[in-house]
Structure formats: C-alpha cells, structure tokens
Design a protein around this motif. Structure first.
Motif, PDB file in Angstrom:
ATOM      1  N   THR A 128       0.850  -1.193   0.000  1.00 21.91           N
ATOM      2  CA  THR A 128       0.000   0.000   0.000  1.00 21.91           C
ATOM      3  C   THR A 128       0.887   1.245   0.000  1.00 21.91           C
ATOM      4  O   THR A 128       1.703   1.419   0.908  1.00 21.91           O
ATOM      5  CB  THR A 128      -0.914   0.037   1.232  1.00 21.91           C
ATOM      6  N   PRO A 129       0.767   2.116  -0.994  1.00 25.15           N
ATOM      7  CA  PRO A 129       1.659   3.281  -1.063  1.00 25.15           C
ATOM      8  C   PRO A 129       1.462   4.228   0.127  1.00 25.15           C
ATOM      9  O   PRO A 129       0.348   4.438   0.600  1.00 25.15           O
ATOM     10  CB  PRO A 129       1.256   3.960  -2.376  1.00 25.15           C
ATOM     11  N   LEU A 130       2.582   4.813   0.588  1.00 27.72           N
ATOM     12  CA  LEU A 130       2.513   5.887   1.587  1.00 27.72           C
ATOM     13  C   LEU A 130       1.955   7.158   0.967  1.00 27.72           C
ATOM     14  O   LEU A 130       1.226   7.909   1.610  1.00 27.72           O
ATOM     15  CB  LEU A 130       3.914   6.176   2.145  1.00 27.72           C
ATOM     16  N   ALA A 131       2.339   7.428  -0.270  1.00 35.31           N
ATOM     17  CA  ALA A 131       1.902   8.634  -0.975  1.00 35.31           C
ATOM     18  C   ALA A 131       1.980   8.380  -2.472  1.00 35.31           C
ATOM     19  O   ALA A 131       2.768   7.547  -2.937  1.00 35.31           O
ATOM     20  CB  ALA A 131       2.774   9.825  -0.591  1.00 35.31           C
ATOM     21  N   SER A 132       1.160   9.104  -3.211  1.00 33.38           N
ATOM     22  CA  SER A 132       1.144   8.967  -4.661  1.00 33.38           C
ATOM     23  C   SER A 132       1.080  10.352  -5.286  1.00 33.38           C
ATOM     24  O   SER A 132       0.216  11.154  -4.929  1.00 33.38           O
ATOM     25  CB  SER A 132      -0.057   8.130  -5.105  1.00 33.38           C
ATOM     26  N   ALA A 133       2.014  10.626  -6.199  1.00 34.35           N
ATOM     27  CA  ALA A 133       2.086  11.939  -6.839  1.00 34.35           C
ATOM     28  C   ALA A 133       1.977  11.784  -8.350  1.00 34.35           C
ATOM     29  O   ALA A 133       1.746  10.686  -8.865  1.00 34.35           O
ATOM     30  CB  ALA A 133       3.384  12.635  -6.445  1.00 34.35           C
ATOM     31  N   SER A 134       2.147  12.891  -9.059  1.00 39.60           N
ATOM     32  CA  SER A 134       1.928  12.882 -10.500  1.00 39.60           C
ATOM     33  C   SER A 134       2.994  12.089 -11.245  1.00 39.60           C
ATOM     34  O   SER A 134       2.729  11.525 -12.304  1.00 39.60           O
ATOM     35  CB  SER A 134       1.903  14.323 -11.024  1.00 39.60           C
ATOM     36  N   ILE A 135       4.216  12.024 -10.701  1.00 36.96           N
ATOM     37  CA  ILE A 135       5.312  11.357 -11.388  1.00 36.96           C
ATOM     38  C   ILE A 135       5.624   9.996 -10.783  1.00 36.96           C
ATOM     39  O   ILE A 135       6.007   9.058 -11.485  1.00 36.96           O
ATOM     40  CB  ILE A 135       6.587  12.243 -11.358  1.00 36.96           C
ATOM     41  N   ALA A 136       5.476   9.852  -9.483  1.00 36.55           N
ATOM     42  CA  ALA A 136       5.902   8.625  -8.812  1.00 36.55           C
ATOM     43  C   ALA A 136       5.036   8.371  -7.589  1.00 36.55           C
ATOM     44  O   ALA A 136       4.232   9.221  -7.188  1.00 36.55           O
ATOM     45  CB  ALA A 136       7.372   8.744  -8.402  1.00 36.55           C
ATOM     46  N   GLN A 137       5.203   7.171  -7.021  1.00 35.70           N
ATOM     47  CA  GLN A 137       4.581   6.879  -5.735  1.00 35.70           C
ATOM     48  C   GLN A 137       5.606   6.221  -4.824  1.00 35.70           C
ATOM     49  O   GLN A 137       6.644   5.729  -5.282  1.00 35.70           O
ATOM     50  CB  GLN A 137       3.337   6.022  -5.878  1.00 35.70           C
ATOM     51  N   VAL A 138       5.301   6.207  -3.514  1.00 38.39           N
ATOM     52  CA  VAL A 138       6.278   5.821  -2.506  1.00 38.39           C
ATOM     53  C   VAL A 138       5.723   4.684  -1.652  1.00 38.39           C
ATOM     54  O   VAL A 138       4.564   4.740  -1.215  1.00 38.39           O
ATOM     55  CB  VAL A 138       6.637   7.034  -1.609  1.00 38.39           C
ATOM     56  N   HIS A 139       6.562   3.675  -1.405  1.00 40.05           N
ATOM     57  CA  HIS A 139       6.210   2.545  -0.544  1.00 40.05           C
ATOM     58  C   HIS A 139       7.167   2.488   0.643  1.00 40.05           C
ATOM     59  O   HIS A 139       8.358   2.810   0.507  1.00 40.05           O
ATOM     60  CB  HIS A 139       6.310   1.232  -1.322  1.00 40.05           C
ATOM     61  N   ALA A 140       6.661   2.067   1.785  1.00 40.05           N
ATOM     62  CA  ALA A 140       7.506   1.840   2.957  1.00 40.05           C
ATOM     63  C   ALA A 140       8.104   0.441   2.884  1.00 40.05           C
ATOM     64  O   ALA A 140       7.466  -0.501   2.396  1.00 40.05           O
ATOM     65  CB  ALA A 140       6.694   1.995   4.239  1.00 40.05           C
ATOM     66  N   ALA A 141       9.343   0.313   3.376  1.00 43.31           N
ATOM     67  CA  ALA A 141      10.017  -0.995   3.352  1.00 43.31           C
ATOM     68  C   ALA A 141      11.102  -1.018   4.418  1.00 43.31           C
ATOM     69  O   ALA A 141      11.399   0.002   5.052  1.00 43.31           O
ATOM     70  CB  ALA A 141      10.610  -1.261   1.970  1.00 43.31           C
ATOM     71  N   VAL A 149      13.261   2.236   5.242  1.00 44.89           N
ATOM     72  CA  VAL A 149      13.466   3.021   4.026  1.00 44.89           C
ATOM     73  C   VAL A 149      12.125   3.285   3.346  1.00 44.89           C
ATOM     74  O   VAL A 149      11.095   2.692   3.708  1.00 44.89           O
ATOM     75  CB  VAL A 149      14.397   2.290   3.032  1.00 44.89           C
ATOM     76  N   VAL A 150      12.151   4.183   2.387  1.00 46.15           N
ATOM     77  CA  VAL A 150      11.029   4.349   1.471  1.00 46.15           C
ATOM     78  C   VAL A 150      11.537   4.056   0.062  1.00 46.15           C
ATOM     79  O   VAL A 150      12.701   4.329  -0.262  1.00 46.15           O
ATOM     80  CB  VAL A 150      10.419   5.770   1.535  1.00 46.15           C
ATOM     81  N   VAL A 151      10.671   3.484  -0.748  1.00 44.63           N
ATOM     82  CA  VAL A 151      11.019   3.124  -2.127  1.00 44.63           C
ATOM     83  C   VAL A 151      10.147   3.955  -3.054  1.00 44.63           C
ATOM     84  O   VAL A 151       8.916   3.822  -3.063  1.00 44.63           O
ATOM     85  CB  VAL A 151      10.800   1.619  -2.379  1.00 44.63           C
ATOM     86  N   PRO A 237      17.506   4.380 -12.204  1.00 42.39           N
ATOM     87  CA  PRO A 237      16.813   5.513 -12.843  1.00 42.39           C
ATOM     88  C   PRO A 237      15.323   5.602 -12.528  1.00 42.39           C
ATOM     89  O   PRO A 237      14.766   6.703 -12.470  1.00 42.39           O
ATOM     90  CB  PRO A 237      17.049   5.268 -14.335  1.00 42.39           C
ATOM     91  N   LYS A 238      14.643   4.441 -12.318  1.00 44.89           N
ATOM     92  CA  LYS A 238      13.207   4.474 -12.061  1.00 44.89           C
ATOM     93  C   LYS A 238      12.840   4.047 -10.643  1.00 44.89           C
ATOM     94  O   LYS A 238      11.651   3.976 -10.307  1.00 44.89           O
ATOM     95  CB  LYS A 238      12.466   3.590 -13.070  1.00 44.89           C
ATOM     96  N   VAL A 239      13.837   3.762  -9.815  1.00 47.80           N
ATOM     97  CA  VAL A 239      13.601   3.344  -8.426  1.00 47.80           C
ATOM     98  C   VAL A 239      14.616   4.047  -7.534  1.00 47.80           C
ATOM     99  O   VAL A 239      15.816   4.030  -7.821  1.00 47.80           O
ATOM    100  CB  VAL A 239      13.727   1.816  -8.257  1.00 47.80           C
ATOM    101  N   LEU A 240      14.122   4.647  -6.453  1.00 51.62           N
ATOM    102  CA  LEU A 240      14.985   5.341  -5.497  1.00 51.62           C
ATOM    103  C   LEU A 240      14.709   4.795  -4.096  1.00 51.62           C
ATOM    104  O   LEU A 240      13.553   4.786  -3.644  1.00 51.62           O
ATOM    105  CB  LEU A 240      14.705   6.849  -5.540  1.00 51.62           C
TER     106      LEU A 240
END
Length: 524
Positions: A128-141, A149-151, A237-240
C-alpha cells in the motif's frame, strides 16, 4: 495520427468545453477571423451552468486532465513573472496527490530495475503506497540490514503520455502566439519548453538521488536541516531507495504546538536555511512546498527541518549571487539609483538604458511597498515587481532567478504561517551583510587568486596557439623567452581583470596581478 493521440485530443477538448476554457482565448484581443470562430463552435450556443473564475476553472481542468497536466500547472505556478496574479494563485493550489497505480505494477517495476525479487532485497515491503504523486509513488520498506526506508517508483508508461501531451501543448502554445499579442507576451512556448526539461529531469530518479546527497553533504551535522540518506546500491533511474524519515508535516500546526515547538525559531530557521543554500552553497532546494517539508520531533525547543524530494534544484553563478545580495541591500536602503545602476553594470538590462527612467520606474513600484511595516514586506513579491519592471526595459529573466523567487515565496508563506509576526528583513539583513563582508576578506581573496593562477597555463596555451596560427615567421633564439614573458604577462592581465571585476576593483590581489602583468609585457 495515432489513435491514442487522437483520443487524448478528444479528452482534452471535452475538458476544455466542460470548464469553458475557450472563454480565456476569446477574452484576448484576437484578429477578426478568429473572433468569428466563437460563433461557429456548437457548444457556445448551449446553456451555461455556473461560471467559475478563470483561475479556478483552469486549475480544475488541469486536475481533471491528470498527472502530466497537474505537473504542468505546478511548473506554471513558478512563472509569476508572466501570469496574472489570480491564475498564478490558483496554480499554486494544485495538489500533487493523485490516485496510486496498482501495487502489482509497482513491485514488477522495482524487481526489473533492481534485478532481484522484493524478498531478496527487503525484509518487509508495504504494497500500500505511503503517498502517490503525479510522477511517482512511494512505498515503505525495510532493508535486510534493518534500516527503515522508502522506495520511490516512477509511474509506468509515463514517457509516451508525456510526449503526446507535450506535443499538444506545443501546438496550442504556437497557435496562441500567432493569434494574440497578449499571448506572445506570456511566451507560452518558452513555458512549455521549461516544463519539458523539468518533467524529463524528474523521470530520472538518479538525478534526484544525486541532488539529495549533495544537499545532505551541505548540511551535514547541521542543527538547521536534516536530509535523508540515499542507498545507492539499491537506487536506479526508475527506483529510489532512501532513508525513511519520521517527522511532523510542517502544516500540522496542532501537533507542532502540542509538542511545544518554538515556532518563532522554526520560522526564522527556514529563512536562514534559504539564504544559506543560496549564498553559501549556491545550491538550493527549489521545490520546498509544504508537502516536502517536515519538522523533527526530537528537540522541539531547538527545531530542525527535514527536507525530501530534491528533484528540482536551483543554482546561481557568483555574478547572480552578487547581483541579488547588492540589490536586496540597496532595495531596503531605498537606494533606487544603485539598484538601476547594478542592473546595467551586470548586463541584466541593455547598457543603453536611460538610468533616470529606470530608477523612476523602480521607485514607482517600490515606494508603496515600503510604506508598510517591514514584517509585512514580501521578498518574493519584491523580486517579482523588480522582474516585471525590468522586463519593460528588455531584461530577460533567467530561469534560475525565477526558481529562486518561487522558492522564496514558498519560504515566506511557510514562515508567516508558522509565526505571523516574522520579520524576514531582520533575519536576512545580518546574513547578507556578513556574506558581503566575507567576500573582501583575505581568505576569500586568496582563494580567488588561486583559482585565477590555476587558469594561467590554459590561458597561456590558448594565447600561444592563437599567436602561432597568426604569425608563421621564424623567430630569433631569444624570442621564445620574450614571447613567454608576453604570454604570462597578458595572462596575468586577464586574470587581474577578472578578479578585479569580481571584487569591483577593490581587492589588492587584482592590483598586484595587474602590476606584475604590466611589468612582464613591458620587459618584452
């Protein structure tokens, strides 16, 4: 034309009709043949519902069109030097909260980028994403080594959509420029070009990771600002993958008050962080809206900011820094003549500008502002008025200055939300004056001198190559030494001129280098 592009155009047209954005076009002074068009459009004959203000209608339309247009509106909000205030204010309200994409797609993309399964890299992963924006979304891990961390994951299939939307935006911008002088004044194609560069940069998360690492290094062990750590071994490039931070959102005033946060100090530190980034580091976070700023819960009596999302970073040249510092100091001393002269000397306006007319225009804009208490004066709006006035005298506003002005507006709004009586000038003035003094200190002068000496071999080689191409005649044996003296002397002259301009001909190293250069040239 591709079917998907045609469908996208139809979607855009439906939104235009729903929010009656065509009214914005026909409100402009258009040629007669285009004015006839408004009577030929069938939907303009239909009954109208509730008419919304133009700024609100444009904001709702961009939200309806989805992530790419939301991001475009956010970038548009930074161009207050071009937009009417009502539209700029509405664009600033665009929220970066959009529906998340399916977690299955997110996990698949992460595994493709990392070349390993989720279970191999993380001991736990929240689908379940922590947040979702126009370019990317973030998951906790959590990493196998135990760090929280967040991904951050780029939305899949975004690039083709961006390319299609940009094509339509460029087409519409071109039509607007050809149809109306008012539209040409807003330079829509330039705005779309700025957006194209920004959004493609944001699609590369390694760029954001590098910016974050630099900002973290700049504020290492600082009580003012904390920047989370990047885990480079798991970033692509597509994962931080980044350290997860735990703090209070800066807009959560109730929690900040409950934990006893010193709001006055918090507001002042926000201003100090901004000026430190701009003048000490020449590297500033240019997307500091409230969603990217948190406050640490560890020491509320000595509050510390936490910054995330460093996708947009601004930098300034030494000339930009000098221009801003001197102008701000001259502004608040109401020395409008100096402000006008600084603009001409720095090349921001043409050298043939009539200084008396320019000074009068600046005074007309600024005097009403300074009639208010200092705590009510907005630095950001002051810069905005300056840019708008200077543009009448053919000043081309640089993108980095527009980013800086937008960031300053964010900082001001945030600071006064935290502490309404915040006096930005009392916080900024000592910093600016100290920075200007340090530029004339021997330590700084020697650093500049060292940089100029490091360039001497390059300057000498360049001048020697030019002379050899110009003069092919054989020289006597003693001539090479004489030419070497000349080259070295000329290099010293060039370096002394550059250093003298940097310090406005007030630094002893410039005069020393000038004397040495003249001696070597005359000895030839």
């Amino acid at each position: 034309m591709k079917l998907i592009a045609t469908r996208r155009l139809w979607r855009i047209l439906r939104v235009v009709i729903r929010y009656r954005l065509d009214d914005l076009l026909f409100a402009l002074p258009l040629p007669g043949y285009l004015r006839i068009l408004q009577w030929l459009l069938p939907w303009r004959w239909l009954p109208r519902g509730k008419t919304l203000p133009r700024g609100e209608a444009l904001r709702l339309a961009l939200e309806d069109l989805g992530p790419v247009f939301i991001k475009f509106g956010q970038i548009l909000s930074t161009r207050r030097d071009l937009l009417p205030p009502d539209i700029a204010d509405e664009m600033a309200k665009l929220q970066d909260q959009v529906p998340p994409f399916p977690s299955e797609q997110s996990i698949k993309l992460i595994e493709e980028q990392l070349g390993a399964s989720i279970a191999e890299v993380f001991s736990s992963f929240s689908s379940t994403p922590l947040a979702s924006a126009s370019i990317a979304q973030v998951h906790a891990a959590q990493l196998k080594s135990g760090e929280d961390v967040v991904v951050k994951v780029i939305r899949p299939g975004l690039k083709p959509i961006i390319a299609q939307d940009l094509a339509w935006l460029f087409l519409l911008a071109g039509i607007a420029e050809r149809a109306s002088p008012d539209a040409r004044r807003l330079r829509p194609r330039e705005v779309v070009s700025d957006y194209e560069k920004t959004i493609y940069d944001e699609l590369d998360l390694l760029r954001e990771a590098a910016n974050t690492s630099q900002l973290r290094r700049n504020f290492s062990d600082s009580p003012l600002l904390y920047v989370p750590q990047i885990y480079w071994q798991w970033s692509r490039p597509k994962v931080l993958v980044m350290e997860r931070i735990y703090g209070v959102p800066v807009t959560d005033m109730a929690t900040l008050v409950d934990q006893g946060t010193d709001l006055k100090k918090l507001a002042e530190r926000g201003v100090e962080i901004f000026f430190t980034q701009v003048f000490r580091d020449s590297f500033f976070h240019a997307d500091m809206h409230p969603g990217n700023i948190f406050v640490s819960t560890r020491t509320p009596w000595d509050p510390q900011y936490i910054a995330i999302d460093c996708g947009i970073i601004g930098t300034l040249t030494p000339e930009d820094q000098d221009y801003l510092a001197r102008n701000l100091l001259a502004f608040f001393k109401r020395d409008y003549r100096k402000v006008a002269q600084l603009h001409i000397d720095s090349g921001w306006v043409p050298s043939d500008t009539r200084i008396n007319e320019f000074e009068s225009a600046i005074r007309t804009v600024c005097e009403p502002i300074f009639e208010r208490p200092l705590k009510e004066i907005s630095f950001g709006h002051l810069l905005l008025h300056l840019f708008q006035t200077a543009r009448r005298f053919n000043m081309e506003v640089q993108p980095q200055l527009v980013l800086l002005q937008k960031t300053l507006l964010n900082i001001e709004g945030l600071g006064r939300q935290l502490y309404p009586d915040l006096d930005l000038w009392s916080t900024a003035q000592p910093y600016l004056e100290r920075w200007m003094r340090e530029r004339y200190m021997p330590k700084h002068a020697l650093a500049q001198l060292q940089q100029q000496f490091e360039r001497l071999p390059h300057l000498a080689n360049t001048m020697q190559a030019s002379l050899e191409n110009f003069n092919h005649r054989p020289e006597p044996k003693a001539q090479p030494q004489r030419w070497l003296n000349t080259l070295l002397g000329a290099s010293l002259l060039v370096a002394s001129a550059q250093l003298g301009l940097t310090f406005h001909l007030e630094a002893w190293p410039a005069w020393l280098m000038l004397s040495a250069g003249l001696c070597l040239v005359l000895r030839r």
